[in-house]
Design a protein around this motif. Structure first.
Motif, short mmCIF file in Angstrom:
data_model
loop_
_atom_site.label_atom_id
_atom_site.label_comp_id
_atom_site.label_asym_id
_atom_site.label_seq_id
_atom_site.Cartn_x
_atom_site.Cartn_y
_atom_site.Cartn_z
N GLU A 176 2.33 14.32 -9.39
CA GLU A 176 3.35 15.35 -9.58
C GLU A 176 3.70 15.53 -11.05
OE1 GLU A 176 6.58 14.13 -7.07
OE2 GLU A 176 5.53 14.72 -5.24
N ASP A 178 0.79 4.17 -2.87
CA ASP A 178 0.63 5.60 -2.57
C ASP A 178 1.75 6.42 -3.21
OD1 ASP A 178 -1.64 4.98 -1.10
OD2 ASP A 178 -0.59 4.98 0.83
N ALA A 179 2.98 5.88 -3.20
CA ALA A 179 4.11 6.58 -3.82
C ALA A 179 3.91 6.68 -5.33
CB ALA A 179 5.41 5.85 -3.50
N TYR A 180 3.41 5.62 -5.96
CA TYR A 180 3.12 5.67 -7.40
C TYR A 180 2.08 6.74 -7.70
CZ TYR A 180 5.48 1.14 -8.20
OH TYR A 180 6.39 0.13 -8.31
N ARG A 181 1.03 6.81 -6.88
CA ARG A 181 -0.03 7.80 -7.10
C ARG A 181 0.53 9.22 -6.93
NH1 ARG A 181 -3.07 3.86 -4.03
NH2 ARG A 181 -4.39 2.73 -5.49
N GLN A 182 1.37 9.41 -5.92
CA GLN A 182 1.95 10.73 -5.68
C GLN A 182 2.85 11.13 -6.85
OE1 GLN A 182 4.16 11.05 -2.06
NE2 GLN A 182 4.66 13.21 -2.38
N ALA A 183 3.67 10.22 -7.34
CA ALA A 183 4.55 10.52 -8.47
C ALA A 183 3.74 10.84 -9.72
CB ALA A 183 5.49 9.34 -8.72
N GLN A 184 2.65 10.10 -9.93
CA GLN A 184 1.81 10.35 -11.09
C GLN A 184 1.15 11.72 -10.98
OE1 GLN A 184 -1.64 7.78 -11.57
NE2 GLN A 184 -1.21 7.64 -13.77
N GLN A 229 0.84 -1.20 0.00
CA GLN A 229 0.00 0.00 0.00
C GLN A 229 0.87 1.25 0.00
OE1 GLN A 229 -3.40 -0.01 -0.39
NE2 GLN A 229 -3.05 2.16 -0.72
N HIS A 230 1.99 1.22 0.70
CA HIS A 230 2.92 2.34 0.72
C HIS A 230 3.48 2.61 -0.69
CE1 HIS A 230 5.93 5.08 2.34
NE2 HIS A 230 6.86 4.41 1.68
N GLN A 231 3.83 1.56 -1.40
CA GLN A 231 4.34 1.72 -2.76
C GLN A 231 3.25 2.25 -3.70
OE1 GLN A 231 5.71 -2.32 -3.04
NE2 GLN A 231 7.87 -1.68 -3.00
#
Length: 99
Positions: free
Chosen positions: A87, A79-85, A75-77
């Motif tokens: 940005e 969330d990081a993918y969503r944040q990078a997308q 789930q942490h990964q």
């Protein structure tokens, strides 16, 4: 070739087909059958889903109740993918759009 197939069963484990037969002269009653389990919808474990926003496959490992206990990516990964997308799609603060 003669068209016959030979199967070597020497290495296969033997399966007992003997059944216990109740003695009709016995006074004991047959044991009660086990109570039926409550019907529950079967689910695959693990299950694969596709995150449509990210376009990636997520493998989810489920508990006996069907709740997600773990996933790949975590789930942490995700969330990081969503944040990078996010940005990548929004302009950085202080930049001026050309046009």
């Amino acid at each position: 070739m003669s068209g016959q197939v030979s199967v070597n069963t020497a290495a296969l484990p033997s399966v007992s087909t003997a059944r216990s037969v109740a003695n009709p002269s016995s006074s004991s009653a047959a044991p009660d059958p086990a109570p039926a389990a409550s019907p529950q919808a079967p689910f695959l474990n693990p299950q694969m889903t596709i995150d449509p926003a990210l376009g990636i496959t997520v493998i989810e490992f489920l508990s006996s109740t069907g709740a997600v206990e773990n996933s790949i990516p975590s789930q942490h990964q995700l969330d990081a993918y969503r944040q990078a997308q996010a940005e990548q799609t929004t302009p950085a603060p202080g930049t001026v759009a050309k046009g």
